[in-house]
Motif scaffolding. Structure first.
Motif, PDB file in Angstrom:
ATOM      1  N   MET A 106       0.798  12.945  12.727  1.00 15.77           N
ATOM      2  CA  MET A 106       0.605  12.327  11.242  1.00 15.77           C
ATOM      3  C   MET A 106      -0.589  12.662  10.646  1.00 15.77           C
ATOM      4  N   ARG A 107      -0.652  13.322   9.394  1.00 14.05           N
ATOM      5  CA  ARG A 107      -1.910  13.251   8.510  1.00 14.05           C
ATOM      6  C   ARG A 107      -2.691  11.877   8.496  1.00 14.05           C
ATOM      7  N   VAL A 108      -3.829  11.947   8.387  1.00 13.59           N
ATOM      8  CA  VAL A 108      -4.799  10.652   8.591  1.00 13.59           C
ATOM      9  C   VAL A 108      -4.772  10.385   7.276  1.00 13.59           C
ATOM     10  N   PRO A 109      -4.384   9.089   6.582  1.00 12.85           N
ATOM     11  CA  PRO A 109      -4.635   8.864   5.237  1.00 12.85           C
ATOM     12  C   PRO A 109      -6.133   8.911   4.491  1.00 12.85           C
ATOM     13  N   THR A 110      -6.246   9.426   3.526  1.00 13.51           N
ATOM     14  CA  THR A 110      -7.626   9.513   2.787  1.00 13.51           C
ATOM     15  C   THR A 110      -7.337   8.687   1.715  1.00 13.51           C
ATOM     16  N   ILE A 111      -8.696   7.367   1.338  1.00 12.06           N
ATOM     17  CA  ILE A 111      -8.534   6.612   0.259  1.00 12.06           C
ATOM     18  C   ILE A 111      -8.602   7.523  -1.040  1.00 12.06           C
ATOM     19  N   SER A 112      -7.533   7.444  -2.135  1.00 13.23           N
ATOM     20  CA  SER A 112      -7.668   8.197  -3.112  1.00 13.23           C
ATOM     21  C   SER A 112      -7.666   7.355  -4.302  1.00 13.23           C
ATOM     22  N   ARG A 113      -7.235   6.137  -4.055  1.00 14.22           N
ATOM     23  CA  ARG A 113      -7.244   5.159  -5.260  1.00 14.22           C
ATOM     24  C   ARG A 113      -7.099   3.808  -4.864  1.00 14.22           C
ATOM     25  N   VAL A 114      -7.979   2.789  -5.257  1.00 16.03           N
ATOM     26  CA  VAL A 114      -8.037   1.315  -5.241  1.00 16.03           C
ATOM     27  C   VAL A 114      -7.698   0.556  -6.581  1.00 16.03           C
ATOM     28  N   GLU A 115      -6.730  -0.288  -6.355  1.00 15.61           N
ATOM     29  CA  GLU A 115      -6.274  -1.086  -7.519  1.00 15.61           C
ATOM     30  C   GLU A 115      -6.840  -2.677  -7.324  1.00 15.61           C
ATOM     31  N   VAL A 116      -7.435  -3.361  -8.205  1.00 14.90           N
ATOM     32  CA  VAL A 116      -8.000  -4.621  -8.174  1.00 14.90           C
ATOM     33  C   VAL A 116      -7.269  -5.812  -9.111  1.00 14.90           C
ATOM     34  N   TYR A 117      -6.705  -6.866  -8.317  1.00 14.31           N
ATOM     35  CA  TYR A 117      -6.059  -7.708  -8.958  1.00 14.31           C
ATOM     36  C   TYR A 117      -6.691  -9.195  -9.073  1.00 14.31           C
ATOM     37  N   PRO A 118      -7.457  -9.549  -9.625  1.00  7.97           N
ATOM     38  CA  PRO A 118      -7.914 -10.962  -9.885  1.00  7.97           C
ATOM     39  C   PRO A 118      -6.859 -11.932 -10.253  1.00  7.97           C
ATOM     40  N   VAL A 119      -6.653 -12.657  -9.655  1.00 10.66           N
ATOM     41  CA  VAL A 119      -5.612 -13.739 -10.083  1.00 10.66           C
ATOM     42  C   VAL A 119      -5.832 -15.335  -9.770  1.00 10.66           C
ATOM     43  N   VAL A 162      -8.900 -12.537  -5.354  1.00  9.48           N
ATOM     44  CA  VAL A 162      -8.834 -11.061  -5.498  1.00  9.48           C
ATOM     45  C   VAL A 162      -8.046 -10.268  -4.733  1.00  9.48           C
ATOM     46  N   PHE A 163      -7.014  -9.707  -5.117  1.00 10.04           N
ATOM     47  CA  PHE A 163      -6.494  -8.812  -4.136  1.00 10.04           C
ATOM     48  C   PHE A 163      -6.674  -7.082  -4.561  1.00 10.04           C
ATOM     49  N   VAL A 164      -6.603  -6.454  -3.567  1.00  8.82           N
ATOM     50  CA  VAL A 164      -6.795  -5.045  -3.775  1.00  8.82           C
ATOM     51  C   VAL A 164      -5.911  -4.323  -3.142  1.00  8.82           C
ATOM     52  N   ARG A 165      -5.223  -3.164  -3.520  1.00  7.21           N
ATOM     53  CA  ARG A 165      -4.428  -2.357  -3.088  1.00  7.21           C
ATOM     54  C   ARG A 165      -4.977  -0.976  -2.979  1.00  7.21           C
ATOM     55  N   VAL A 166      -5.092  -0.347  -1.620  1.00  2.00           N
ATOM     56  CA  VAL A 166      -5.665   0.994  -1.425  1.00  2.00           C
ATOM     57  C   VAL A 166      -4.544   1.847  -1.145  1.00  2.00           C
ATOM     58  N   LEU A 167      -4.407   3.103  -1.883  1.00  2.00           N
ATOM     59  CA  LEU A 167      -3.597   4.054  -1.772  1.00  2.00           C
ATOM     60  C   LEU A 167      -4.120   5.351  -1.342  1.00  2.00           C
ATOM     61  N   ASP A 168      -3.482   6.201  -0.608  1.00  2.00           N
ATOM     62  CA  ASP A 168      -3.777   7.549  -0.261  1.00  2.00           C
ATOM     63  C   ASP A 168      -3.135   8.492  -1.131  1.00  2.00           C
ATOM     64  N   GLU A 169      -3.508   9.733  -0.624  1.00  2.00           N
ATOM     65  CA  GLU A 169      -2.674  10.846  -1.450  1.00  2.00           C
ATOM     66  C   GLU A 169      -1.423  10.993  -1.515  1.00  2.00           C
ATOM     67  N   GLU A 170      -0.664  10.548  -0.417  1.00  2.00           N
ATOM     68  CA  GLU A 170       0.553  10.428  -0.245  1.00  2.00           C
ATOM     69  C   GLU A 170       1.361   9.351  -0.973  1.00  2.00           C
ATOM     70  N   GLY A 171       0.913   8.242  -1.411  1.00  2.00           N
ATOM     71  CA  GLY A 171       1.281   7.010  -2.046  1.00  2.00           C
ATOM     72  C   GLY A 171       1.366   5.907  -0.979  1.00  2.00           C
ATOM     73  N   ARG A 172       1.038   6.262   0.191  1.00  2.00           N
ATOM     74  CA  ARG A 172       1.133   4.945   0.993  1.00  2.00           C
ATOM     75  C   ARG A 172      -0.118   4.066   0.784  1.00  2.00           C
ATOM     76  N   TYR A 173       0.140   2.763   1.284  1.00  2.00           N
ATOM     77  CA  TYR A 173      -0.952   1.602   0.701  1.00  2.00           C
ATOM     78  C   TYR A 173      -0.996   0.720   1.659  1.00  2.00           C
ATOM     79  N   GLY A 174      -2.229  -0.015   1.366  1.00  2.00           N
ATOM     80  CA  GLY A 174      -2.556  -1.386   2.116  1.00  2.00           C
ATOM     81  C   GLY A 174      -3.046  -2.224   1.297  1.00  2.00           C
TER      82      GLY A 174
END
Length: 382
Positions: A1-14, A39-51
Motif C-alpha cells: 500500500m502506498r502511504v497516504p500523503t496529505i494533499s488537501r484539507v477541507e474545513v466545515y464550521p457548522v 468544526v469538521f475537517v476532511r483530510v484527503l490524499d493524492e488518490e482521493g482517500r479521506y479521513g
C-alpha cells in the motif's frame, strides 16, 4: 500500500441544535434552543482517500472559539501539514507546533485535535483497519460504557433522572459540583442510591471550588459514595492541589489542567491524581492523548474518558482510543444528551444505544458525517 500523503484539507464550521441547557461551574455548553458550534475537517490524499476529524470549541471552557479554530486551521496548521505522510504522526505534530507554538501548554489544542483525528482516520481507512487496531488494540468488535451526565439541582429530580437513564441502559453517572453548591452532597447521595453500588459516580467541579469549600464538599461526597472528584481548582493553580491532596478523602483527577503530556506528568509525578481523564479534543488529538496514557500506565493509574459535548465523530474516536488500551469506560461523552447530531450521522443508532458505544469492525473511526447535510449546516459568516 502506498502511504497516504496529505494533499488537501477541507474545513466545515457548522452549527447543531442544542436540545438541553448544560451549565457547569466555569461556564456553559449552551442553552436549549440555541446552536452548538463545531468544526469538521476532511483530510484527503493524492488518490482521493479521506479521513474525518472534528472539534467543539467552547469559549466558556477554553480560549478557543469557532472563529479562532477556523482561522488557525486555514491560515496556519493546514499550510504547515500539506505534503506530510499520514503515517508520520510525530512529524505532523512537529509541523503544527512549528506553526502554532506553545505557551504554558500546547498552543490551540482544540484546533489541532480535529486535524490529528482526521489524519488518524485517513491512515486507518487506508490500511483497512479500525482505529483501535491502528492504535495497537484488537480489531475485534468492542463496546465502551457511557457515563450519563446528571443535571438536576435537587436530590428528588436527580433520583428521577438517574432512574430514567438506567431504564435506557446507562450504568454510570457523573454530575457537576459547584453549580448549585447548597445541594451538591444531597444530589450525590441521591445519585448513588438510585444508581446502585456497582455504578461509578463521578463529581466534576470544573475549577469551581476554593480550598476550604472543596475540603467540606469532599467529605460529604465521600460519605455519599462518590468515586472521584475532578478538577476542583483553577487549571493554573497546581499548588492548591498540593495543599488539598492530604485533606481530600476522595480519589482526584484533573481535566482543564492537563492539556499536554507534560501537564499530566507534573500531576502524576507528584502523586496528586488517581486517574487520567482522557479528553481527545482538550489534548490536541489522539497522538498526544496516547502519550498521556503511557504516562498513566507508568504510574499505574487507570483511565476515565471525557469530552466536550462533542458529536458522534469524537465520541467514536475517544472510545476507539479507550478500547485500544483496554478501557471499557466509564466514558463521560455526553454530546447526545445536549446536542442533536442525528441528521449528520444516519447510522448513529447502530453504534450508540443501551448506554454504550458499540465499535464495529469498519476501517477508521467507524462513522462519518453525511457530507450533504454537513454542507447544509455550514456557518457562512466565519
Amino acid at each position: 500500500m502506498r502511504v497516504p500523503t496529505i494533499s488537501r484539507v477541507e474545513v466545515y464550521p457548522v452549527e447543531l441544535p442544542i436540545t438541553r441547557t448544560f451549565v457547569f461551574a466555569s461556564g456553559s455548553a449552551g442553552k436549549a434552543g440555541a446552536g452548538a458550534r463545531l468544526v469538521f475537517v476532511r483530510v484527503l490524499d493524492e488518490e482521493g482517500r479521506y479521513g474525518w476529524g472534528e472539534c467543539r470549541p467552547m469559549p466558556g471552557w477554553s480560549y478557543e472559539t469557532l472563529e479562532t479554530v477556523v482561522t488557525t486551521l486555514r491560515r496556519h496548521l493546514i499550510p504547515a501539514v500539506v505534503g506530510t505522510p499520514a503515517s508520520d504522526l510525530a512529524g505532523l505534530h512537529a509541523r503544527m507546533h512549528a506553526a502554532i507554538g506553545r505557551g504554558p501548554s500546547t498552543g490551540q489544542p482544540i484546533a489541532r485535535s480535529a486535524l490529528d483525528m482526521a489524519v488518524h482516520d485517513l491512515l486507518a481507512r487506508a490500511l483497512g483497519v479500525p482505529l483501535r487496531a491502528l492504535l495497537g488494540g484488537s480489531p475485534r468488535p468492542a463496546s465502551v460504557a457511557l457515563s450519563y451526565t446528571v443535571t438536576a439541582a435537587s436530590p428528588e429530580a436527580a433520583s428521577r433522572e438517574v432512574s430514567a437513564a438506567r431504564a435506557k441502559g446507562f450504568e454510570h453517572f457523573n454530575f457537576k459540583v459547584g453549580v448549585h453548591p447548597e445541594t451538591d452532597v444531597q444530589v450525590a447521595r441521591a445519585i448513588r442510591e438510585a444508581a446502585g453500588p456497582e455504578a461509578f459516580v463521578w463529581a466534576d467541579a470544573n475549577q469551581g471550588l476554593a480550598v476550604e469549600r472543596a475540603a467540606r464538599v469532599a467529605e460529604g461526597l465521600a460519605e455519599a459514595g462518590v468515586d472521584v472528584l475532578e478538577q476542583p481548582f483553577a487549571a493554573d493553580k497546581p499548588h492548591l492541589m498540593r495543599v488539598f491532596r492530604g485533606r481530600c478523602p476522595l480519589p482526584l483527577a484533573v481535566d482543564e489542567a492537563s492539556v499536554s503530556p507534560s501537564d499530566f506528568l507534573l500531576y502524576a509525578s507528584e502523586g496528586l491524581v488517581d486517574y487520567l481523564v482522557v479528553k481527545v479534543t482538550r489534548s490536541g488529538g489522539l497522538w498526544p492523548s496516547i502519550a498521556q496514557v503511557h504516562i498513566a500506565q507508568a504510574f499505574g493509574l487507570p483511565l476515565l474518558i471525557s469530552g466536550l459535548t462533542d458529536s458522534m465523530l469524537t465520541k467514536m474516536a475517544a472510545c476507539q482510543l479507550g478500547a485500544a488500551f483496554g478501557c471499557q469506560g466509564p466514558a463521560a461523552l455526553n454530546g447526545s444528551q445536549f446536542i442533536d447530531d442525528s441528521a449528520l450521522f444516519p447510522t448513529k443508532a447502530q453504534v450508540e444505544h443501551d448506554g454504550r458505544v458499540w465499535l464495529p469492525e469498519l476501517p477508521g473511526v467507524g462513522i462519518e458525517p453525511d457530507i450533504d447535510t454537513l454542507r447544509s449546516l455550514e456557518v457562512k459568516e466565519v
